[in-house]
Every structure is written in C-alpha cells, then in structure tokens.
Design a protein around this motif. Structure first.
Motif: not given
Length: 212
Positions: A47-74
């Motif tokens: 009796x309860x359904x999802x009802x479409x999209x709603x907008x939100x927002x995100x912000x903050x810090x990112x960090x990428x740790x490269x353990x090889x030239x083309x691969x990273x833990x993010x």
C-alpha cells in the motif's frame, strides 16, 4: 555508535590532510566536490509506493590514493542530502523524506591513460552514510502540506549502506589542477527507517569536482 563514527571522521580527515602535505607522496590527490543529487525511494510495504525523484545536494572533500598508474582507492568526506517521497495508494497521502547524511564511501577507481590532458574513469565500491538530520513533509489529497518539517530523526536508521557505480572524465586545467565530471549511481540496500516494512533510498549524482 556515534562516538565510533566521530572517531572515523577525525581519523579520515587527519589522513587526508597529512597525505596532502607530503611532497614525496606523489600518488595522492585531494579535491573538492559540490553537485546535485536526484533521490528516490523503493518500498516493499504493502500500500506504499515510491513516488518519483526529488533533488538534493552534496559537497565535501575527495581523496584518491593511487596504488598503480591507472588504479586508485577513492574515498571522501561529504555532507549529502538524499530526498525522496512515497505515496499511500489507499489515501493518496504523500510523504516527503528530507534526509541528510555524512558519507564516507570506499571505492576503486579505474582510469585510462591520459591523452592530451584528458582521461576517463570508472568507479565501483561501497557507500557508508551516517544520518545527521531527518525531516518529513506530509501532503493530503489536495496536495497541500498537512505537516511540514516534522522531525523524524528517531525513526530513521543511523547507518545507510549502498553500492556505488560511476563513470566520468578528468581534464587537466593546469600543472596540478584537474577538473572532473560524470555520473554516479548510489544504490541503497539497507532500510532507511526503523520498524516493520522496508524503505530503501537511492540517488543519481551529477558529479562535479576539482582536484589540486
């Protein structure tokens, strides 16, 4: 639980700052992000359904740790609003969830080789989110608000887990500065609320970031 979470946040923040300050640590990139999200809710409650999209927002810090030239833990430390709404089929009552989380994702980032300052990447991993605020609006048959900004924090699960998949591109805008853009799908697989029945929130993020 909250003390453990605060300890994780402090440790992650210290690690990011320390790594950025090391001139000899060439495999680390620190960045900033701020971009919109488009959230929705999946329900297995009768009796309860999802009802479409709603907008939100995100912000903050990112960090990428490269353990090889083309691969990273993010990873990241972000404040993210994940909004969504449900509708009761019997009464047509609509409930709008306005949920705010601190997110600490753990993903693997796979990059192509750079050509003319441009490279493409894909990401896959686990999302970890900790609820810090939860509000709800309720609308009736006339779609007019019956209640607004109801505090439902005690009824919302503190921890939200998800699977993350994303893709995008990075462009060199200077010797060290890179601009990034893409799409991220964050698919929640834990119940966002307490009590019987299950509601799961997910969102699509239009990823925008700058790395230094």
């Amino acid at each position: 639980m909250k003390k453990i979470f605060l300890a994780i946040v402090l440790c992650l923040g210290t690690t990011l700052i320390f790594a950025q300050q090391q001139d000899t640590f060439k495999g680390f990139k620190l960045g900033l992000t701020a971009h919109p999200t488009f959230g929705y809710i999946k329900s297995d409650i009768q009796g309860v359904d999802g009802d479409g999209l709603r907008a939100g927002f995100t912000y903050g810090l990112l960090g990428d740790f490269y353990f090889a030239q083309n691969y990273a833990f993010s990873t990241a430390l972000k404040l993210t609003t994940i909004n969504g709404q449900t509708k009761e089929t019997a009464t047509n009552e609509q409930k709008i969830y306005k949920l705010q989380y601190i997110e600490i994702p753990a993903t693997v980032k796979l990059c192509t080789s750079e050509t003319n300052g441009l490279k493409f990447f894909g990401q896959f991993g686990l999302g970890n989110a900790f609820n810090v605020r939860a509000k709800q609006d309720i609308k009736g048959l006339s779609s007019e608000p019956v209640q607004t900004d109801v505090d439902i924090y005690k009824n919302i699960s503190f921890y939200r887990a998800s699977l993350i998949i994303g893709a995008g591109a990075e462009f060199a805008a200077g010797e060290k500065t890179k601009l990034a853009g893409g799409l991220t799908f964050d698919n929640g697989f834990t119940d966002i609320k307490s009590g019987s029945g299950t509601l799961k929130s997910s969102y699509i993020g239009l990823t925008l970031a700058v790395y230094f």
